[in-house]
Scaffold this motif. Structure first.
Motif, short mmCIF file in Angstrom:
data_model
loop_
_atom_site.label_atom_id
_atom_site.label_comp_id
_atom_site.label_asym_id
_atom_site.label_seq_id
_atom_site.Cartn_x
_atom_site.Cartn_y
_atom_site.Cartn_z
N LEU A 136 0.82 -1.21 0.00
CA LEU A 136 0.00 0.00 0.00
C LEU A 136 0.85 1.26 0.00
O LEU A 136 0.49 2.27 -0.60
N TRP A 137 2.01 1.20 0.63
CA TRP A 137 2.90 2.36 0.70
C TRP A 137 3.31 2.82 -0.70
O TRP A 137 3.47 4.01 -0.94
N ALA A 138 3.50 1.86 -1.62
CA ALA A 138 3.96 2.21 -2.97
C ALA A 138 2.83 2.79 -3.83
O ALA A 138 3.03 3.77 -4.54
N ILE A 139 1.66 2.18 -3.78
CA ILE A 139 0.58 2.59 -4.68
C ILE A 139 -0.09 3.89 -4.23
O ILE A 139 -0.57 4.66 -5.06
N ILE A 140 -0.09 4.16 -2.94
CA ILE A 140 -0.84 5.31 -2.44
C ILE A 140 -0.27 6.62 -2.96
O ILE A 140 -0.97 7.61 -3.10
N LYS A 141 1.00 6.62 -3.29
CA LYS A 141 1.63 7.83 -3.82
C LYS A 141 1.14 8.18 -5.22
O LYS A 141 1.36 9.27 -5.69
N GLN A 142 0.47 7.24 -5.87
CA GLN A 142 -0.04 7.47 -7.22
C GLN A 142 -1.49 7.95 -7.22
O GLN A 142 -2.03 8.26 -8.27
N VAL A 143 -2.10 7.99 -6.05
CA VAL A 143 -3.50 8.41 -5.96
C VAL A 143 -3.58 9.92 -6.16
O VAL A 143 -2.85 10.68 -5.55
N ASP A 144 -4.48 10.32 -7.02
CA ASP A 144 -4.68 11.72 -7.33
C ASP A 144 -6.17 12.04 -7.14
O ASP A 144 -7.01 11.20 -7.40
N GLY A 145 -6.47 13.22 -6.70
CA GLY A 145 -7.88 13.60 -6.54
C GLY A 145 -8.44 13.21 -5.19
O GLY A 145 -7.70 12.93 -4.24
N ASP A 146 -9.75 13.16 -5.10
CA ASP A 146 -10.45 12.86 -3.85
C ASP A 146 -10.10 11.46 -3.38
O ASP A 146 -10.21 10.49 -4.13
#
Length: 193
Positions: A90-100
């Motif tokens: 989760l640490w790696a993918i969460i940095k790619q989340v954009d927006g709400d």
């Protein structure tokens, strides 16, 4: 005499040594297998396929693009499915989340609140500290529940840390209690000593 023998070429021609992996194909296959497992409520929690969630999430480590819509939907499913036991990727993918990100934050907070061992579950909530600035401007009821109880919030350090980014903006129920900036608070603490 032996220096002229093409050893590398002979090895490649006459063995089954792997010549590399197509990482995009491997990522796509992992994603498909994971989605298929999440679709099947009969798959037991002990199934090794749920470990693919971490491999899939971790595959975004070197990605510098925002998360696509289909990957975001899969991430939501990973967060809400209790058969996925480990949030390591989760640490790696969460940095790619954009927006709400309220839906992701809500699911992670619920996972943390539902856990009997908060220390073990801390990574579900703490990994979301990597969300973009402004993500925590409006705390969710689940996050407020975590922060309201010291015993529960003890291991939610990522959530606590992000409250500092929310404090720079007035809260929706502002009573003026936090009108001081961190520098004026520090100055008043220094003058008080």
């Amino acid at each position: 005499m032996y220096a002229e023998v093409p050893v590398n070429r002979l090895l490649l021609d006459h063995t089954s040594v792997s010549r590399g992996v197509n990482m995009e194909a491997a990522k796509a296959r992992t994603r498909e297998e994971l989605a298929r497992a999440l679709d099947d409520p009969r798959k037991p929690v002990s199934g090794p396929v749920f470990a693919l969630a971490n491999q899939w999430m971790d595959s975004f480590r070197a990605n510098d693009q925002p998360l696509g819509e289909s990957d975001r939907r899969l991430l939501v499913r990973v967060l809400e499915d209790p058969r996925v036991r480990s949030p390591d990727g989760l640490w790696a993918i969460i940095k790619q989340v954009d927006g709400d990100s309220a839906d992701l934050r809500r699911l992670a907070a619920r996972r943390y609140l539902a856990a009997t061992d908060k220390k073990e579950a801390r990574h579900w909530i703490n990994a979301l500290a990597g969300l973009p600035v402004g993500a925590y401007t409006d705390p969710l009821p689940e996050e407020r529940a975590i922060l309201a109880d010291p015993a529960v919030s003890r291991f939610a350090t990522g959530l606590i840390k992000r409250q500092g980014t929310a404090a720079s903006m007035p809260c929706p129920t502002c009573c003026g209690c936090c009108a001081s900036t961190p520098s004026t608070i520090r100055a008043s603490m220094v003058s008080a000593t």
